[in-house]
Design a protein around this motif. Structure first.
Motif, PDB file in Angstrom:
ATOM      1  N   ASN B 182       0.833  -1.170   0.097  1.00  0.00           N
ATOM      2  CA  ASN B 182      -0.048  -0.103   0.042  1.00  0.00           C
ATOM      3  C   ASN B 182       0.963   1.181   0.173  1.00  0.00           C
ATOM      4  OD1 ASN B 182      -2.596  -1.218  -0.053  1.00  0.00           O
ATOM      5  ND2 ASN B 182      -2.588  -1.362   2.202  1.00  0.00           N
ATOM      6  N   THR B 186       1.155   3.931  -3.606  1.00  0.00           N
ATOM      7  CA  THR B 186       0.820   5.325  -3.460  1.00  0.00           C
ATOM      8  C   THR B 186       1.952   5.913  -3.954  1.00  0.00           C
ATOM      9  OG1 THR B 186      -0.305   5.025  -1.192  1.00  0.00           O
ATOM     10  CG2 THR B 186       0.642   7.104  -1.569  1.00  0.00           C
ATOM     11  N   ARG B 245      -7.505   2.610  -4.110  1.00  0.00           N
ATOM     12  CA  ARG B 245      -7.717   3.960  -3.432  1.00  0.00           C
ATOM     13  C   ARG B 245      -6.138   4.421  -3.133  1.00  0.00           C
ATOM     14  NH1 ARG B 245     -11.060   0.212  -0.785  1.00  0.00           N
ATOM     15  NH2 ARG B 245      -9.352  -0.551   0.379  1.00  0.00           N
ATOM     16  N   ASN B 246      -5.185   3.420  -2.889  1.00  0.00           N
ATOM     17  CA  ASN B 246      -3.924   4.100  -2.680  1.00  0.00           C
ATOM     18  C   ASN B 246      -3.100   4.689  -3.784  1.00  0.00           C
ATOM     19  OD1 ASN B 246      -3.937   2.934   0.070  1.00  0.00           O
ATOM     20  ND2 ASN B 246      -3.904   0.978  -0.689  1.00  0.00           N
ATOM     21  N   PHE B 249      -4.974   8.222  -4.095  1.00  0.00           N
ATOM     22  CA  PHE B 249      -4.499   8.779  -3.159  1.00  0.00           C
ATOM     23  C   PHE B 249      -3.101   9.371  -3.472  1.00  0.00           C
ATOM     24  CE2 PHE B 249      -1.587   8.893   0.779  1.00  0.00           C
ATOM     25  CZ  PHE B 249      -2.040  10.174   1.511  1.00  0.00           C
ATOM     26  N   ALA B 263      -6.337  12.900   1.704  1.00  0.00           N
ATOM     27  CA  ALA B 263      -6.851  11.905   2.696  1.00  0.00           C
ATOM     28  C   ALA B 263      -8.174  12.240   3.331  1.00  0.00           C
ATOM     29  CB  ALA B 263      -5.765  11.361   3.766  1.00  0.00           C
ATOM     30  N   MET B 266     -10.904  11.967   0.756  1.00  0.00           N
ATOM     31  CA  MET B 266     -11.151  10.668   0.344  1.00  0.00           C
ATOM     32  C   MET B 266     -12.011   9.985   1.583  1.00  0.00           C
ATOM     33  SD  MET B 266      -7.985   9.229  -1.958  1.00  0.00           S
ATOM     34  CE  MET B 266      -8.515   7.638  -2.077  1.00  0.00           C
ATOM     35  N   GLN B 271     -13.809   6.646   1.468  1.00  0.00           N
ATOM     36  CA  GLN B 271     -12.601   5.892   0.918  1.00  0.00           C
ATOM     37  C   GLN B 271     -11.484   5.911   1.919  1.00  0.00           C
ATOM     38  OE1 GLN B 271     -12.391   7.790  -3.049  1.00  0.00           O
ATOM     39  NE2 GLN B 271     -12.808   5.885  -3.886  1.00  0.00           N
ATOM     40  N   THR B 273      -7.918   5.143   2.882  1.00  0.00           N
ATOM     41  CA  THR B 273      -6.638   5.232   2.212  1.00  0.00           C
ATOM     42  C   THR B 273      -5.240   4.572   2.985  1.00  0.00           C
ATOM     43  OG1 THR B 273      -6.241   7.324   2.829  1.00  0.00           O
ATOM     44  CG2 THR B 273      -6.922   7.144   0.760  1.00  0.00           C
ATOM     45  N   TYR B 276      -1.734   5.883   3.359  1.00  0.00           N
ATOM     46  CA  TYR B 276      -1.408   7.002   4.245  1.00  0.00           C
ATOM     47  C   TYR B 276      -0.892   6.612   5.297  1.00  0.00           C
ATOM     48  CZ  TYR B 276      -2.005  11.838   6.030  1.00  0.00           C
ATOM     49  OH  TYR B 276      -1.757  13.108   6.333  1.00  0.00           O
TER      50      TYR B 276
END
Lengths: 321, 321
Positions: B182, B186, B245-246, B249, B263, B266, B271, B273, B276
Motif C-alpha cells: 500500500n 501510493t 484507493r492507494n 491517493f 486523505a 477521500m 474511501q 486510504t 497514508y
C-alpha cells in the motif's frame, strides 16, 4: 527507439549520426526538413541524419554503435554493416530471439555474431524504456548487459540526467527478459479484452506467474534470477503490460477476434505487434530447450497460435501452487 | 474483504457465520434484508449474519476463523474475541504493521498474539485479491503463510474453482509484502498525478525499485526473497498500483494537493486510504530495524508525511545502479 537513443546521446554531448535503414525514409524525411520526428514528436537537433546508402559513413570512426534494428531486419542489416563495423561496444535495444545456423532459436547477440563471422562487443539494453519518454527526459531505469568493460563504457556514454543505468554481465538473462515480456504482456491483455476492468486479480495472478515463468526460461538459457527480478524483468513487464501495442493486441484477441485478424488490423494502422511472433518464438525456444511447466505461456500460445478458445482456455488455467 | 471470504467459504460448502464489528452495521443491514452487499454488489445467500454483540456465538465451535478486521481495529477486536477464540487456524486478510508492547512496529500476528496472551494459529493471506473479484469468481492467486499444518488446512478449506492458493511458512515475508504494497502503490500513484499518461518509464522504474526495497525490508524482518518475487509481492503490488484507493491517493498528492487534504477528502467520500498510515509505519519500521538505502520509500515518506515538494523530490530520486 534508435532515434530516442540518438536524442539521449546528443544531449550527453556526443557527436551523433543517426542512420536509417531502407525502411526508415518516412521517419527521416521530415527530420531532414527540420520538422519533428513523426513518432517522438521532437525535432532531432544537432544530429547528423544519414539515409540507408550511407551506412559505411555512419559507422566510420564510431566510438560506440547503438543497434536499434527490429529483430526481423537484424540479420539483413548486420550483413551490410559487418564489413564497416568498428571494434567498439554495440549497445543494442533490439528485442527478440533469432534462428541460429543450427536452426534453433537463440539470443540476438549469439546469432548476430555468428553472421558477422567475428566477435562483437555486444551489450543488450533492457529495462522499461518507452522511446518517447526516454527522449523527453522522463525518469527511466535501463540495464545494460554484456562484458563489464563494454557495458560500463555504454553506461558512461548514455547515463545521466533522468536516465539511470545499471550494468550486469548477465546478457542471457537480460535478453530473455526483453524477448519474453512482449509475449507475456500480450497474455495479460487477453484478460482486459475478456473481462474488462474487473480482471485485476486475474491480471495480477498472471503477472506473478509470468515472472515465475520468465525466471524458469531465463535460467534455462544460462541467465540469472536476479535479472528477472530487476528493471529488465519486473520493470519492463510492468510497462509493457500497462500500455502499448502488445497489450492492445492481447485485448483484441481477448474480445474474441482471431489473432491473425487483430494483428492484420493493427498492421494496417501502422502498429507493430511484436508480441504476436514473440509468443511463437518463446514457445519454440521452450520446446527446443526442453523447458516444461509453463502453463501461462502454453495457454497464451494455444490461444494466439493454435486458435484455442480464449474463455475456456483461461478458465482452465492453473498454476503450480 | 471479510464478506468476500465468507462468500468463497459458503461456495465451498462450509457453514459460514459472518460477524460484523460495531462499525459494520451499515454493511450488514441491507444484507439482513436480503439486499445485495453494498460493496460486493452480491446477496450474501446462505450465510448467517451476526451483529457485533454476537461475537461469542460467531466464534463458538468454529473450525476455522477468518480475520478481516482493519489493522486500526485489530487490537480492540482481539481484546473482545480472545476469551471466545477456539484453538483453530486464523486466516487473516488484515494488512499492516502494529505497535508492539515494546513500542516498536511489528507484524500483526506477533502483536495480536502478545495481546491474546497465548499462541494463535495465525495464517496470513497475501496475494492480489480484490474483494469484489474474489467474490465473483475471477481467477485469483493467494498465498497463505503460516505454520504448515494450519496454512494447508486454510488452503483446503478455501481453494477451489478460480481461487488458487499457494502455501508457505514465510509469514514474515508475506506480511511485510502486504503491509508495504500500500505504501509503494501510493508512491507509484504520485507519478500518475504529476505526469499523467506519459510516466510509464518512471512508474515502471519505481515498480522495479519497490520490489527491490520490499525485498530488503522483508529479509530484514526475517522473510524470504522468494515471497517478494511471488504473488504476495510482485502480484499484489501490481494490482494495488494498477487500481485502487492507494494509487488514487498518490495521484491526488502528485497533482500538488497536501496529503492530509487528499486523505480527508477521500475519507469524506467513504474511501479508506491505507497507504497514508502505511507509509508512516513502513518508514518507522525501517528506522527501528536500521534498514538503510531505501531511496524510494524515503522520497514517498518525505512527500506524504514531511510535506516535501513532489516535483523536486521525484526529480532528485536516484536508485543504486
Amino acid at each position: 527507439m534508435g532515434s530516442a537513443m540518438a536524442v539521449v546521446a546528443q544531449k550527453r554531448g556526443h557527436d551523433v549520426r543517426l542512420w536509417g535503414t531502407w525502411l526508415d525514409d518516412d521517419l527521416l524525411d521530415p527530420c531532414v526538413r527540420g520538422q519533428p520526428h513523426p513518432r517522438l514528436k521532437l525535432p532531432l537537433e544537432g544530429i547528423a541524419l544519414l539515409r540507408s546508402p550511407r551506412l559505411a559513413e555512419a559507422l566510420q570512426g564510431a566510438e560506440l554503435v547503438v543497434h536499434a534494428v527490429n529483430s526481423d531486419g537484424a540479420l539483413a542489416v548486420m550483413a551490410k554493416a559487418a564489413p564497416h563495423l568498428p571494434d567498439v561496444p554495440i549497445l543494442s535495444v533490439t528485442k527478440g530471439l533469432l534462428e541460429s545456423r543450427e536452426g534453433t532459436m537463440d539470443r540476438i547477440d549469439v546469432v548476430l555474431e555468428e553472421h558477422a563471422g567475428r566477435p562483437l562487443r555486444f551489450v543488450h539494453a533492457g529495462g522499461p524504456a518507452k522511446a518517447m519518454e526516454i527522449a523527453r527526459g522522463v525518469l527511466t531505469w535501463m540495464q545494460f548487459a554484456g562484458p563489464s568493460a563494454s557495458a560500463e563504457r555504454c553506461a558512461q556514454a548514455m547515463a545521466g540526467e533522468r536516465l539511470l543505468v545499471s550494468t550486469t554481465t548477465d546478457i542471457a538473462g537480460a535478453e530473455l527478459c526483453s524477448a519474453l515480456k512482449n509475449a507475456y504482456a500480450t497474455g495479460l491483455g487477453l484478460w482486459d479484452g475478456m473481462l474488462g476492468a474487473d480482471a485485476h486479480n486475474a491480471r495480477a495472478a498472471c503477472f506473478a506467474q509470468a515472472i515465475s515463468e520468465m525466471r524458469t526460461l531465463a535460467t534455462a538459457a544460462g541467465g540469472r534470477a536476479e535479472t528477472v527480478h530487476g528493471p529488465a524483468g519486473v520493470g519492463d513487464l510492468h510497462v509493457t503490460a500497462a500500455a502499448g501495442r502488445n497489450r492492445l493486441f492481447g485485448e483484441g484477441v481477448g474480445r474474441g477476434k482471431p489473432a491473425a485478424q487483430v494483428a492484420a488490423e493493427m498492421a494496417a494502422a501502422g502498429q507493430l505487434t511484436e508480441g504476436y511472433p514473440a509468443i511463437a518464438t518463446a514457445w519454440r525456444f521452450a520446446q527446443e530447450r526442453g523447458v516444461r511447466a509453463l502453463p501461462l505461456l502454453e495457454a497464451i500460445h494455444s490461444i494466439i497460435w493454435l486458435g484455442a478458445d480464449v474463455g475456456s482456455t483461461l478458465a482452465e488455467l492453473r498454476f503450480a501452487t
